[in-house]
Design an enzyme around this catalytic site. Structure first.
Site, PDB file in Angstrom:
ATOM      1  N   LYS A 113       0.815  -1.218   0.000  1.00  0.00           N
ATOM      2  CA  LYS A 113       0.000   0.000   0.000  1.00  0.00           C
ATOM      3  C   LYS A 113       0.847   1.266   0.000  1.00  0.00           C
ATOM      4  CE  LYS A 113      -4.250  -1.922   1.747  1.00  0.00           C
ATOM      5  NZ  LYS A 113      -3.884  -3.344   1.962  1.00  0.00           N
TER       6      LYS A 113
HETATM    7  C1  LIG Z   1      -4.490  -4.402   1.333  1.00  0.00           C
HETATM    8  C2  LIG Z   1      -3.763  -5.685   1.224  1.00  0.00           C
HETATM    9  C3  LIG Z   1      -4.154  -6.698   0.324  1.00  0.00           C
HETATM   10  C4  LIG Z   1      -5.387  -6.575  -0.546  1.00  0.00           C
HETATM   11  O1  LIG Z   1      -5.251  -5.611  -1.551  1.00  0.00           O
HETATM   12  P1  LIG Z   1      -6.537  -5.054  -2.334  1.00  0.00           P
HETATM   13  O2  LIG Z   1      -6.015  -3.965  -3.164  1.00  0.00           O
HETATM   14  O3  LIG Z   1      -7.486  -4.576  -1.266  1.00  0.00           O
HETATM   15  O4  LIG Z   1      -7.105  -6.183  -3.110  1.00  0.00           O
HETATM   16  C5  LIG Z   1      -3.394  -7.845   0.239  1.00  0.00           C
HETATM   17  N1  LIG Z   1      -2.304  -8.021   1.028  1.00  0.00           N
HETATM   18  C6  LIG Z   1      -1.888  -7.083   1.903  1.00  0.00           C
HETATM   19  C7  LIG Z   1      -0.700  -7.360   2.748  1.00  0.00           C
HETATM   20  C8  LIG Z   1      -2.589  -5.882   2.034  1.00  0.00           C
HETATM   21  O5  LIG Z   1      -2.180  -4.954   2.912  1.00  0.00           O
END
Ligand SMILES: *Cc1c(COP(=O)(O)O)cnc(C)c1O
Length: 468
Positions: A113
């Site tokens: 993220k």
């Molecule tokens: C947010 C997150 C996801 C999921 O990603 P999306 O974009 O919501 O599908 C998967 N793995 C981790 C470690 C995350 O922080």
């Protein structure tokens, strides 16, 4: 480039206008009126670009109202070796002749993220300063999103962050990561209740239109279009790294929750990147796997708590952007489907022409993983290749090994580092995962939090006090 709503009820707006907003006024998601299309000659030219240069080429096609020199400066300030650990920003690790891990988790909070959120922090600051505005972000987190948002917004003059988290419910590492921030514009509010209660308070704050306007309340949730745009970049970067020639097939496996990351892959493919397959990997909360396998979208009334917690969702908000394309970008059809979702009924495309298109035209496939699969794949990848992967990436690896065409390069997106999920890593490998340098004593740092009851009025009063 102009932006509209998937449900048809928003006059076209610019990138800077939609950047700070959440949902479109009609409840839909914001999408570009049309995607930029790239021909082979352009892709050839982009091949040799650095991450920052490529990010500029991609993002400038979406953020057309930000002057090129300003955008370049924002991108160069965001994607640095200092913040992401290497000049490559998103490095690739090769496991066998056609299996790779795409490293997306080398930013400040050790999850993918950061790649989008770090850019968003700088874009927000830029747009707010230009407009002479301020913004107060109110959010709820069960782990990764809150810390990524706080590390992106810390020290920004025009922005304050009020992040609600469930008191005592996150891992010690996650807690320390957020609560040790001492910046004056960051407020950690630990609510003595579960995550859902914290989220309900955020909803209540947003439903109070007068409070929202008076205190300039905003959000940075997973439906933000700026985040999707930033994530498109690493699909291009990694494709160029792996494909010998432009046009060669490359497939991706994406550990998914809210469908944001894989939605960016879909957009890259629609722009002309020769992606063969996009596999959605879920954990036991498998609403997306069910949708891609059967054409039936059935959001669940409850969410299971799993050992890949960042994928624990029962409703995938960004899916609306993909389905908008599947139904031929028809806002009326889309609105009809999501009216059913909002009534709690979901929808069924299994008997429509649309279902076949999801794989044939858009390349989608899917799979799911359980706790036992997750542990087994952490062990297997460690044993076979000496590489330690986190529980979310392990969900992706399981789906990759089950589905891949061995002749086609397959990239599993690494969405977090193992250090964030010590308990599961110890269960799988019998030892604690390594920590990036500088984080060894994270839990010992002083923490700054406000512990509060799950009381909306009290929390609103706290926000009001610290905003004015
Ligand atoms: C947010 C997150 C996801 C999921 O990603 P999306 O974009 O919501 O599908 C998967 N793995 C981790 C470690 C995350 O922080």
């Amino acid at each position: 480039m102009q932006y509209i709503s998937t449900r048809g009820g928003m006059p076209p707006q610019s990138f800077s206008d939609i950047l700070l907003g959440g949902l479109a006024p009609d409840g839909g998601l914001v999408v570009p009126t049309e995607l930029p299309k790239l021909d082979k000659a352009t892709l050839e030219q982009w091949r040799g670009l650095s991450y920052q240069e490529l990010a500029f080429e991609v993002i400038s096609r979406f953020a057309t109202d930000i002057p090129a020199s300003d955008l370049r400066a924002i991108i160069n300030k965001t994607y640095t070796k200092e913040a992401f650990g290497s000049d490559e920003i998103t490095p690739l690790k090769q496991l066998d002749p056609t299996l790779y891990i795409l490293g997306l988790s080398n930013g400040p909070t050790l999850a993918f993220k950061d790649v989008a959120m770090q850019l968003l922090g700088n874009l927000f600051e830029y747009v707010l300063e230009k407009r002479g505005q301020t913004l107060n972000i109110v959010g709820a987190t069960s782990g990764d999103t809150g810390s990524a948002a706080e590390y992106a917004m810390r020290g920004k003059h025009a922005v304050k962050v009020f992040m609600l988290s469930p008191y005592g419910k996150m891992s010690p590492f996650q807690r320390a990561q957020m609560y040790s921030l001492q910046d004056e514009n960051i407020f950690n509010i630990a609510v003595t209740d579960m995550f859902d209660a914290a989220q309900d308070i955020v909803k209540a704050v947003n439903n109070d239109a007068e409070f929202k306007a008076r205190y300039k309340i905003g959000a940075v949730n997973s439906i933000n279009w700026g985040r999707i745009v930033a994530q498109i970049v690493y699909y291009f970067k990694s494709y160029f790294h792996v494909a010998k020639n432009i046009g060669d097939p490359v497939s991706y496996v994406v550990p998914s929750g809210n469908f944001g990351n894989v939605c960016a892959g879909h957009m890259a493919r629609q722009m002309g990147l020769p992606i063969k397959r996009l596999f959605v990997a879920t954990n036991e909360n498998d609403v997306l796997n069910e949708f891609f396998k059967t054409g039936i979208y059935r959001p669940r009334p409850e969410t299971l708590a799993t050992s890949s917690p960042s994928m624990d969702i029962s409703k995938a908000s960004n899916l609306e952007r993909f389905v908008f394309d599947v139904v031929g970008r028809d806002p009326r059809k889309l609105a009809e489907l999501w009216t059913q979702v909002e009534k709690g009924e979901g929808f069924d495309l299994s008997h429509s022409e649309f279902f076949g298109r999801m794989q044939a035209e858009y390349g989608f496939g899917s799979g799911r993983s359980s706790h036992a699969d997750r542990i087994a794949h952490i062990r297997k990848i460690h044993q076979d290749y000496g590489v330690v992967i986190d529980p979310h990436t392990a969900d992706g690896m399981k789906v990759a090994l089950e589905n891949r065409d061995i002749a086609v390069p397959t990239l599993v997106l690494e969405t977090a580092l193992p250090a964030k999920f010590e308990e599961t890593m110890v269960e799988a490998l019998g030892q604690k995962p390594a920590r990036p340098a500088g984080l060894e004593n994270l839990e010992q740092l002083p923490q700054k939090i406000e512990v509060m009851a799950a009381d909306t009025e009290q929390i609103k009063a706290f926000i009001a006090r610290h905003v004015s």
